[in-house]
Motif scaffolding. Structure first.
Motif, PDB file in Angstrom:
ATOM      1  N   CYS A 429     -19.073 -21.413 -55.366  1.00  0.00           N
ATOM      2  CA  CYS A 429     -17.807 -22.157 -55.255  1.00  0.00           C
ATOM      3  C   CYS A 429     -17.779 -23.050 -54.012  1.00  0.00           C
ATOM      4  N   GLY A 430     -18.941 -23.551 -53.607  1.00  0.00           N
ATOM      5  CA  GLY A 430     -18.988 -24.400 -52.423  1.00  0.00           C
ATOM      6  C   GLY A 430     -18.918 -23.645 -51.111  1.00  0.00           C
ATOM      7  N   ILE A 431     -18.945 -22.313 -51.185  1.00  0.00           N
ATOM      8  CA  ILE A 431     -18.847 -21.477 -49.979  1.00  0.00           C
ATOM      9  C   ILE A 431     -20.244 -21.059 -49.559  1.00  0.00           C
ATOM     10  N   GLU A 488     -12.265 -31.580 -44.477  1.00  0.00           N
ATOM     11  CA  GLU A 488     -12.539 -31.161 -45.851  1.00  0.00           C
ATOM     12  C   GLU A 488     -14.005 -30.731 -45.947  1.00  0.00           C
ATOM     13  N   GLY A 489     -14.234 -29.568 -46.526  1.00  0.00           N
ATOM     14  CA  GLY A 489     -15.579 -29.041 -46.634  1.00  0.00           C
ATOM     15  C   GLY A 489     -15.947 -28.076 -45.525  1.00  0.00           C
ATOM     16  N   ALA A 490     -15.044 -27.895 -44.555  1.00  0.00           N
ATOM     17  CA  ALA A 490     -15.329 -26.963 -43.455  1.00  0.00           C
ATOM     18  C   ALA A 490     -15.395 -25.533 -43.982  1.00  0.00           C
ATOM     19  N   GLN A 491     -16.420 -24.814 -43.556  1.00  0.00           N
ATOM     20  CA  GLN A 491     -16.571 -23.409 -43.922  1.00  0.00           C
ATOM     21  C   GLN A 491     -15.721 -22.568 -42.969  1.00  0.00           C
ATOM     22  N   VAL A 492     -14.819 -21.757 -43.522  1.00  0.00           N
ATOM     23  CA  VAL A 492     -13.867 -21.014 -42.693  1.00  0.00           C
ATOM     24  C   VAL A 492     -13.833 -19.545 -43.096  1.00  0.00           C
ATOM     25  N   MET A 493     -13.244 -18.775 -42.226  1.00  0.00           N
ATOM     26  CA  MET A 493     -13.076 -17.337 -42.460  1.00  0.00           C
ATOM     27  C   MET A 493     -11.626 -16.969 -42.193  1.00  0.00           C
ATOM     28  N   LEU A 494     -11.076 -16.133 -43.042  1.00  0.00           N
ATOM     29  CA  LEU A 494      -9.716 -15.655 -42.855  1.00  0.00           C
ATOM     30  C   LEU A 494      -9.691 -14.626 -41.726  1.00  0.00           C
ATOM     31  N   THR A 495      -8.720 -14.718 -40.850  1.00  0.00           N
ATOM     32  CA  THR A 495      -8.650 -13.817 -39.699  1.00  0.00           C
ATOM     33  C   THR A 495      -7.464 -12.863 -39.780  1.00  0.00           C
ATOM     34  N   ARG A 496      -6.885 -12.739 -40.962  1.00  0.00           N
ATOM     35  CA  ARG A 496      -5.765 -11.816 -41.152  1.00  0.00           C
ATOM     36  C   ARG A 496      -5.733 -11.371 -42.598  1.00  0.00           C
ATOM     37  N   ASN A 497      -5.243 -10.169 -42.841  1.00  0.00           N
ATOM     38  CA  ASN A 497      -5.045  -9.685 -44.209  1.00  0.00           C
ATOM     39  C   ASN A 497      -3.799 -10.352 -44.777  1.00  0.00           C
ATOM     40  N   LEU A 498      -3.982 -11.155 -45.815  1.00  0.00           N
ATOM     41  CA  LEU A 498      -2.844 -11.816 -46.460  1.00  0.00           C
ATOM     42  C   LEU A 498      -2.475 -11.149 -47.777  1.00  0.00           C
ATOM     43  N   GLY A 510     -14.081 -18.778 -47.134  1.00  0.00           N
ATOM     44  CA  GLY A 510     -13.522 -19.860 -47.921  1.00  0.00           C
ATOM     45  C   GLY A 510     -14.006 -21.207 -47.434  1.00  0.00           C
ATOM     46  N   VAL A 511     -13.554 -22.254 -48.129  1.00  0.00           N
ATOM     47  CA  VAL A 511     -13.899 -23.629 -47.752  1.00  0.00           C
ATOM     48  C   VAL A 511     -12.636 -24.477 -47.852  1.00  0.00           C
ATOM     49  N   PHE A 524      -5.580 -26.642 -47.460  1.00  0.00           N
ATOM     50  CA  PHE A 524      -5.777 -25.813 -48.641  1.00  0.00           C
ATOM     51  C   PHE A 524      -7.171 -25.213 -48.538  1.00  0.00           C
ATOM     52  N   VAL A 525      -7.288 -23.917 -48.800  1.00  0.00           N
ATOM     53  CA  VAL A 525      -8.585 -23.244 -48.703  1.00  0.00           C
ATOM     54  C   VAL A 525      -8.887 -22.540 -50.022  1.00  0.00           C
ATOM     55  N   LYS A 526     -10.099 -22.789 -50.539  1.00  0.00           N
ATOM     56  CA  LYS A 526     -10.558 -22.069 -51.725  1.00  0.00           C
ATOM     57  C   LYS A 526     -11.415 -20.905 -51.263  1.00  0.00           C
ATOM     58  N   PHE A 527     -11.033 -19.690 -51.667  1.00  0.00           N
ATOM     59  CA  PHE A 527     -11.718 -18.482 -51.218  1.00  0.00           C
ATOM     60  C   PHE A 527     -12.754 -18.019 -52.241  1.00  0.00           C
ATOM     61  N   SER A 528     -13.647 -17.159 -51.790  1.00  0.00           N
ATOM     62  CA  SER A 528     -14.757 -16.713 -52.628  1.00  0.00           C
ATOM     63  C   SER A 528     -14.285 -15.957 -53.858  1.00  0.00           C
ATOM     64  N   GLU A 529     -13.086 -15.358 -53.785  1.00  0.00           N
ATOM     65  CA  GLU A 529     -12.601 -14.623 -54.961  1.00  0.00           C
ATOM     66  C   GLU A 529     -11.969 -15.552 -55.999  1.00  0.00           C
ATOM     67  N   GLY A 530     -11.932 -16.875 -55.683  1.00  0.00           N
ATOM     68  CA  GLY A 530     -11.528 -17.838 -56.702  1.00  0.00           C
ATOM     69  C   GLY A 530     -10.211 -18.542 -56.487  1.00  0.00           C
TER      70      GLY A 530
END
Length: 642
Positions: A429-431, A488-498, A510-511, A524-530
């Motif tokens: 998924c681009g991640i 746009e296209g930056a690879q990111v990581m979530l730092t909190r449980n949402l 996510g990306v 807007f971030v698209k995460f690995s779970e979809g």
């Protein structure tokens, strides 16, 4: 379902006149509060020897997570204030109270009481059953009697406030409103304490079958190993518990913190990142002796300042996470300071210790000597435990590989298996996978180069700190930066449980796909779970000795690369590791154990020599396991738990 129909806490009973003004205040420092039924089957709250019939009351539990709550008896003109209660126990207590009173059909009238010839009696309340919960749901038209469910307030309610994630809950004891389409703020609880997701929904949207499935693990059921440790802590023992990566040490630690009274309980950790993860302070900050490198005389002088003395004297239980990174010299200084400042010759001045960590992971920074090698370790630790049930990885082959790596072994078959992972295609998924690096400079270089190579406009998001004096400390300890640069296209990581239920947890990858068109321009971030999610600012608390300050920032950080040190406690769906520059014992194990599965891991370079464990630590674990086995045999001979 746990039943806490009793509570040990501090209680204040306030009596008001008809105008609502305080006319009497009774403070009970050590009170025993209990829910039961009287001789006429009315539900009664008993505070020591004084009883209150539970009808016509409201519950205020905005600060329940801090061990505080209030019952307002509108007709009696009384308020009962609870404080210094174990937060986890208080939440269950209030839930039990709310549901039992909510399904109470009728109460005895004053006339019935006047003419009753029944002898005075008090019977403990029965535990909650599935029938009770369903009955409560039917009566309130709510499908989920979750313990923290703030109802929409009316302007006539006292102390109007804006409902937030930990909003003020106000539920009437016997006259709950029926809600059909009014929006409710549902706080969904995750598997771990403190993991919450806020969602505005209507009661008609609540699907009972779905909620029942999600509610199964809301109580956070502990394993047998974890329950045994929690029991030892509650009984007042000085406890050390350890375990390999992914065995639930942090989760258990949060449960322990939630089960102890806030007043007198200090949650700390050897690093700022670990301290923030459990909502505590750094051990150095609590101790008040700086780096601890000074002589013992100078350290005692620093600890003798009035503000520091107050912290030491108030502390009854000291929790230390990541104890493996505390060296023996610092541990010995703390122990001696505690005895001198508190004027108590018992180990650690009589403070109960709860120590947690894995000595086979990252060692003290300078690796002088481990705290278990200190002269006072044996006197300070009464009970020792090792968690063995791995939760992070479900692939038994990968678990076995990690167990070899943990003890510094890399036989030929494991070496080959790890080398094979270099061909794994783990992008989706681009991640792209997060690279775990041994050195911080490598992390910064990789992230900067990758960001520069991206086309498009760069967006900069600055944090808002409630106290700028602590900004530098927050930069070091919190997972979110003060300055966040994204494209746009930056690879990111979530730092909190949402949203734990769908995998939006701390460490989720996510990306960035786009930015909102409004003035805030949130990503807007698209995460690995979809899922694709519009990010919003979140508040990150940072605890200091003088109170709690906050940082408001988007819960993201760049994730092309992170350091192995900063990855502790994270679970990564896809990661790649470079181990050629490993310089510490246990560093290779920490990096590899971040991966959730072997399929989501790519090892770029590895040699058998980079896998190493400290000889003294291995000897310590051999002795530890022998002691644990001996304790287990003694327990069986004595008949087990009594």
């Amino acid at each position: 379902m746990e039943c806490y129909g009793e509570l040990d806490c501090t209680t204040i009973i306030e009596s008001l006149n008809k105008q609502g003004q305080l006319c009497n205040r009774k403070n009970i420092a050590k009170s025993y509060v209990k829910i039961g039924r009287d001789e006429l089957r009315d539900i009664v709250l008993k505070v020591n020897s004084e009883s209150f019939i539970l009808k016509d009351f409201k519950i205020l539990q905005r600060f329940a997570k801090e061990g505080k709550a209030t019952l307002l008896f509108t007709k009696l003109n009384k308020n009962i204030l609870f404080s210094n209660a174990p937060p986890e126990k208080l939440l269950v207590f209030l839930k039990l109270l709310r549901i039992k009173t909510g399904i109470q059909s009728t109460n005895a009238t004053d006339r019935m009481r006047l003419y009753s010839s029944a002898a005075k009696a008090f019977e403990d309340i029965s535990p909650l059953t599935v029938h009770d919960v369903k009955k409560f749901q039917n009566r309130t038209n709510l499908k989920s009697p979750i313990q923290s469910l703030p109802l929409k307030r009316k302007s006539t309610d006292i102390t109007p406030v804006r409902v937030t994630k930990r909003g003020l809950e106000c539920v009437e004891g016997n006259a709950r409103k029926k809600l059909h389409s009014e929006p409710l703020q549902l706080v969904k609880l995750g598997r771990n304490p403190g993991q919450m997701q806020k969602e505005i929904i209507t009661s008609s949207q609540l699907d009972s079958s779905i909620m029942v499935k999600k509610r199964v693990n809301l109580s956070g059921k502990l394993t047998g190993e974890q329950t045994q440790i929690l029991k030892a802590v509650r009984q007042g023992y000085n406890v050390f518990f350890t375990g390999s990566a992914g065995t639930g040490k942090s989760y258990l630690l949060k449960k322990i913190i939630g089960s102890l009274p806030p007043e007198g309980t200090v949650a700390s950790a050897s690093t700022g990142v670990a301290a923030c993860q459990i909502g505590g302070v750094t051990l150095h900050s609590f101790a008040g002796i700086g780096s601890g490198e000074a002589s013992i005389e100078q350290c005692i002088k620093l600890a003798s300042r009035s503000s520091v003395i107050r912290n030491w004297k108030r502390c009854s239980t000291l929790i230390i996470d990541e104890i493996s990174m505390v060296d023996s010299s610092f541990f010995e200084k703390l122990e001696k300071i505690a005895r001198i400042i508190r004027k108590d010759d018992r180990p650690f001045g009589g403070i109960q210790l709860v120590l947690c960590g894995d000595f086979l992971q990252l060692p003290p920074v300078q690796e002088k000597s481990f705290c278990f090698q200190s002269k006072c370790w044996s006197a300070c630790v009464e009970m020792k435990f090792e968690l063995t049930d791995v939760k992070r990885q479900s692939d038994q082959e990968f678990v076995n590989i990690l167990q070899y790596i943990r003890v510094g072994k890399c036989p030929e078959h494991i070496y080959k298996k790890l080398l094979e992972t270099r061909h794994h295609q783990i992008e989706k998924c681009g991640i792209q996978p997060t690279r775990l690096c041994t050195h911080k400079d490598s992390v910064e270089e990789i992230n900067n180069i990758k960001m520069t190579n991206l086309k498009g406009e760069k967006r900069v998001f600055y944090a808002t700190d409630s106290e700028t004096a602590y900004s530098t400390q927050m930069d070091k300890s919190l997972q979110v930066p003060y300055k966040l640069e994204l494209k746009e296209g930056a690879q990111v990581m979530l730092t909190r449980n949402l949203n734990v239920a769908v995998g939006l947890v701390n460490g989720a990858r996510g990306v960035v796909t786009r930015f909102a068109a409004d003035k805030d321009g949130m990503p807007f971030v698209k995460f690995s779970e979809g899922s694709e999610l519009l990010m919003k600012r979140e508040k990150f608390p940072f605890k200091t000795n003088s109170g709690v300050v906050t940082r408001s920032q988007i819960p993201l950080k760049l994730a092309w690369a992170i350091s192995i040190h900063k990855s502790q406690g994270l679970t990564l769906d896809c990661c790649e590791v470079s181990l050629s520059r490993v310089f510490e014992h246990g560093q290779a194990y920490v990096a590899l154990s971040r991966a959730k599965s072997l399929d989501g891991l790519r090892v770029l370079d590895i040699t058998p020599n980079c896998v190493k464990a400290h000889t003294e630590v291995l000897k310590f674990y051999i002795r530890l396991r022998r002691e644990i086995r001996m304790m287990s045999v003694e327990d069986k001979e004595n008949g087990g738990d009594e």
